[in-house]
Design a protein around this motif. Structure first.
Motif, short mmCIF file in Angstrom:
data_model
loop_
_atom_site.label_atom_id
_atom_site.label_comp_id
_atom_site.label_asym_id
_atom_site.label_seq_id
_atom_site.Cartn_x
_atom_site.Cartn_y
_atom_site.Cartn_z
N ILE A 84 44.32 59.53 44.96
CA ILE A 84 43.03 58.97 45.39
C ILE A 84 42.71 57.68 44.63
N SER A 85 42.94 57.69 43.31
CA SER A 85 42.57 56.53 42.49
C SER A 85 43.40 55.30 42.86
N HIS A 86 44.66 55.51 43.24
CA HIS A 86 45.48 54.37 43.67
C HIS A 86 44.85 53.68 44.88
N PHE A 87 44.41 54.46 45.84
CA PHE A 87 43.85 53.87 47.06
C PHE A 87 42.49 53.22 46.82
N ILE A 88 41.72 53.76 45.87
CA ILE A 88 40.43 53.12 45.55
C ILE A 88 40.68 51.74 44.96
N LEU A 89 41.59 51.66 43.98
CA LEU A 89 41.87 50.36 43.38
C LEU A 89 42.57 49.42 44.35
N ARG A 90 43.30 49.98 45.29
CA ARG A 90 43.91 49.12 46.32
C ARG A 90 42.81 48.41 47.11
N LEU A 91 41.72 49.10 47.38
CA LEU A 91 40.58 48.47 48.06
C LEU A 91 39.96 47.37 47.20
N ALA A 92 39.83 47.64 45.90
CA ALA A 92 39.18 46.69 45.01
C ALA A 92 40.04 45.48 44.72
N TYR A 93 41.36 45.67 44.69
CA TYR A 93 42.26 44.61 44.24
C TYR A 93 43.02 43.92 45.37
N CYS A 94 42.57 44.10 46.59
CA CYS A 94 43.21 43.40 47.71
C CYS A 94 42.45 42.13 48.07
N GLN A 95 41.39 41.80 47.31
CA GLN A 95 40.44 40.78 47.75
C GLN A 95 40.86 39.34 47.47
N SER A 96 41.88 39.14 46.64
CA SER A 96 42.39 37.78 46.40
C SER A 96 43.85 37.87 46.02
N GLU A 97 44.54 36.73 46.09
CA GLU A 97 45.96 36.70 45.76
C GLU A 97 46.20 37.07 44.30
N ASP A 98 45.37 36.57 43.39
CA ASP A 98 45.52 36.88 41.97
C ASP A 98 45.34 38.36 41.70
N LEU A 99 44.32 38.94 42.33
CA LEU A 99 44.07 40.37 42.13
C LEU A 99 45.21 41.20 42.70
N ARG A 100 45.71 40.83 43.87
CA ARG A 100 46.83 41.58 44.48
C ARG A 100 48.06 41.51 43.58
N ARG A 101 48.33 40.32 43.04
CA ARG A 101 49.51 40.14 42.19
C ARG A 101 49.41 41.00 40.94
N TRP A 102 48.22 41.01 40.32
CA TRP A 102 48.06 41.80 39.11
C TRP A 102 48.23 43.30 39.40
N PHE A 103 47.57 43.78 40.45
CA PHE A 103 47.64 45.19 40.80
C PHE A 103 49.08 45.60 41.12
N LEU A 104 49.77 44.78 41.88
CA LEU A 104 51.15 45.08 42.27
C LEU A 104 52.05 45.19 41.04
N GLN A 105 51.91 44.26 40.11
CA GLN A 105 52.76 44.27 38.93
C GLN A 105 52.54 45.52 38.07
N GLN A 106 51.30 45.88 37.85
CA GLN A 106 51.02 47.05 37.00
C GLN A 106 51.44 48.35 37.68
N GLU A 107 51.22 48.45 38.99
CA GLU A 107 51.64 49.66 39.71
C GLU A 107 53.17 49.79 39.69
N MET A 108 53.87 48.66 39.79
CA MET A 108 55.34 48.71 39.73
C MET A 108 55.81 49.15 38.35
N ASP A 109 55.18 48.64 37.30
CA ASP A 109 55.57 49.04 35.94
C ASP A 109 55.31 50.53 35.71
#
Length: 491
Positions: A84-109
Motif C-alpha cells: 500500500i505504501s509504495h502506491f501512495i508514494l507513487r501518487l505523491a512522486y509522479c508529479q514532476s520529472e525530478d520527483l519521479r527520478r528520485w523515487f525510481l532510484q530509491q525503490e530500485m536500490d
C-alpha cells in the motif's frame, strides 16, 4: 491472506483495492518515505554490498515494520504495508520529472537489497512470480561449460565459477551484458552468473515502474479533485519528517553579541550566507528574512531580541526607524505568532529550502549547494578555508544532486570529524549538533584511520541523479510532516 501476498518481494504491478483510513494512509506514506530516505543516505555513504550497509538497512526495515526476511511466514501486515505504501508514494512522486527520478532510484536500490537477500529457492520462486522464468543450470552443465564461463566472466576464477549459480537467460533479456561481453552465449541463450542476474531484474523493474509513474501522472487530475488527498500528496513530496525545532529549551540564552561568532562556528552554509549578506547590505529581501529569521527564532532568539537585531541592522542601511516599525516589525511579530492569524511559524527544513521559493537576482536565501553556480560555490568554500580535497568531495555530491549530503560533508570539514553520526535534515539540527560537539558532547576526530573509512564509498562513483532527501535512521522524536506554511510578502 497468503494468496494475496505470496512473496515478501514484488514488482507492485497490481494496485491495492481495499479501503483504508486516512490515518493509516498518512502513517504508511510517512514510514515508507523515511525508509526511502534512509536507503538514499546509506547508498551514498556505504558500499551497497557491504555488511554495514546491509545491517543498517535491515535495522531500519525492522524498525518501520516492513518485510525484512523473506523466510518469515507471519509477516502479512508488513507485506500489506509495503504494498500500500509504495502506491501512495507513487501518487505523491509522479508529479514532476525530478520527483519521479528520485523515487525510481530509491525503490530500485531497495529492491536490489531485498532481492540479493533471498535464498536461492526463494529467488527462483520470485523470478517465476514476476514472469522472469530464468532457469538455474545444473551442476553437470556448469562443470561442462566451466572453461567457457570462466573465460567470458573475467571477474570469476575457475573456483568461483564452480561456487557461483548461473542462469540460462534469453538473449533479449541480457543484451546489456552481452554488449559489454560479460556473459557466455550459446544457442541464443546467455549464461548469467548470480551476481549479474540482479541487473536484469532491476532493468525489468525500472522499465515497469517508469511506465507506471508516467501513467499515474496522467491520472493526477482525478486525484487532485479529492480535497482529502491532494494536500497530503502534494506535501509528501516536499516533506520533512523530523523535529520542527519550534520549541527551544535555550530561548533567550543566546545574546545578540554572540551571533557573529556563532555564524562562523555553528551556522550551516545557507544561514552563514544570509548573515553575511545582512551584515554587508544591512537588508534582506522577504525570502531571506523568512528563512533566516525563523532559523534565529529556532536557535533561541526571543521576539524582543529579534526586533532589536533586525532593527539595528536595517537602520544602518536605507531604512529609518519609523519605516522599520511600520513596514517590517509587523512581519517579525507575525512569524512569532503574535499578529494576523496567530500562526507560530516553524523554522524551515532543508527540504523546504531546497524545493520551494528558489532565489532570484538580489536574493540570498535558498540552499547554496542547490541554488549556487558550482564555480561560485567553489570560491565561497575556498574563502572559508575548506581544503581542495574537501571542496572536490562537496562538488561531487552537488553534481549528483545530493545537496544535504554535501552540507553534511561541509559540517565534517568545518568541525574536523570523520563521520557526523547523523543524517542532516534541518539547519537548526546543524546548529544544535555543532554546539553539542563544540561544547564537548561529541568527540572530534584524532587521526584519520584506514579502518574508520574502509566502508566509506567514493561518492563520485556512486552519485545518482536524485534530489537528496535523506532522513535519520535513528530519529527518536515523534516526527510529523512539516505544516504547510503561509507566506506574506514585504520587500
Amino acid at each position: 491472506r497468503r494468496e494475496l501476498y505470496p512473496h515478501s518481494l514484488q514488482f507492485y504491478l497490481e494496485p491495492p483495492t481495499e479501503n483504508i483510513s486516512l490515518v493509516e494512509f498518512e502513517s504508511f506514506a510517512v514510514d515508507r518515505l523515511r525508509l526511502l530516505k534512509v536507503v538514499e543516505n546509506l547508498g551514498v555513504s556505504y558500499v551497497r554490498s557491504s555488511d554495514l550497509y546491509k545491517t543498517k538497512l535491515e535495522a531500519e526495515l525492522r524498525r518501520l515494520k516492513f518485510p525484512y526476511k523473506a523466510l518469515a511466514e507471519d509477516d502479512f501486515e508488513a507485506r500489506r504495508k509495503d504494498h500500500i505504501s509504495h502506491f501512495i508514494l507513487r501518487l505523491a512522486y509522479c508529479q514532476s520529472e525530478d520527483l519521479r527520478r528520485w523515487f525510481l532510484q530509491q525503490e530500485m536500490d531497495l529492491l536490489r537489497y531485498r532481492f540479493n537477500e533471498l535464498t536461492d529457492c526463494l529467488r527462483q520462486k520470485f523470478l517465476e512470480h514476476v514472469n522472469l522464468s530464468f532457469e538455474a543450470i545444473s551442476e553437470d552443465l556448469k562443470n561442462e561449460l566451466a572453461n567457457e564461463l570462466q573465460a567470458s566472466t573475467p571477474s570469476l576464477g575457475v573456483t568461483k565459477v564452480r561456487e557461483q549459480m548461473f542462469y540460462k537467460v534469453g538473449l533479449a533479456d541480457a543484451v546489456d551484458l552481452f554488449r559489454a561481453r560479460r556473459v557466455f552465449i550459446k544457442e541464443g541463450f546467455a549464461y548469467v552468473p548470480l551476481k549479474e542476474i540482479d541487473a536484469i531484474v532491476l532493468n525489468n523493474y525500472r522499465t515497469k515502474l517508469s511506465k507506471a509513474l508516467a501513467l499515474t501522472a496522467r491520472s493526477l487530475p482525478s486525484i487532485q479533485s479529492d480535497e482529502r488527498l491532494q494536500p497530503l500528496l502534494s506535501h509528501l513530496s516536499h516533506s520533512y519528517v523530523g523535529p520542527d525545532y519550534s520549541v527551544q529549551k535555550n530561548t533567550g540564552k543566546i545574546s545578540l553579541e554572540q551571533i557573529d561568532t556563532l555564524s562562523v562556528r555553528s551556522f550551516p552554509l545557507c544561514m552563514r550566507q544570509l548573515h553575511k549578506a545582512l551584515r554587508d547590505n544591512h537588508h534582506l529581501r522577504h525570502g531571506g528574512r523568512m528563512q533566516y529569521g525563523l532559523f534565529l527564532k529556532g536557535i533561541g532568539l526571543t521576539l524582543e531580541q529579534a526586533l532589536e537585531f533586525w532593527k539595528k541592522e536595517f537602520i544602518r542601511g536605507k531604512v529609518d526607524a519609523d519605516k522599520f516599525d511600520k513596514g517590517y516589525a509587523y512581519s517579525i511579530r507575525h512569524s512569532y505568532g503574535k499578529e494576523g492569524k496567530r500562526t507560530d511559524y516553524t523554522p524551515y527544513s532543508c527540504m523546504k529550502i531546497i524545493m520551494s521559493n528558489p532565489p532570484s537576482q538580489g536574493d540570498y536565501h535558498g540552499c547554496p549547494f542547490r541554488h549556487s553556480d558550482p564555480e561560485l560555490l567553489k570560491q565561497k568554500l575556498q574563502s572559508y578555508k575548506i581544503s581542495p580535497s574537501g571542496i572536490t568531495q562537496i562538488l561531487e555530491l552537488v553534481k549528483g544532486m545530493h545537496y544535504q549530503l554535501a552540507c553534511q560533508k561541509y559540517f565534517e570539514l568545518t568541525h574536523d570529524v570523520d563521520d557526523i553520526g547523523f543524517s542532516l535534515n534541518h539547519p537548526n539540527q546543524y546548529f544544535v549538533e555543532s554546539q553539542r560537539l563544540l561544547s564537548g558532547g561529541r568527540e572530534p576526530k584524532k587521526e584519520l584511520s584506514n579502518s574508520g573509512n574502509s566502508q566509506q564509498k567514493n561518492n563520485s562513483q556512486e552519485s545518482t541523479n536524485s534530489n537528496s532527501t535523506p532522513t535519520s535512521s535513528n530519529t527518536t522524536a515523534d516526527a510529523e510532516l512539516e505544516g504547510l506554511e503561509a507566506y506574506f510578502t514585504e520587500d
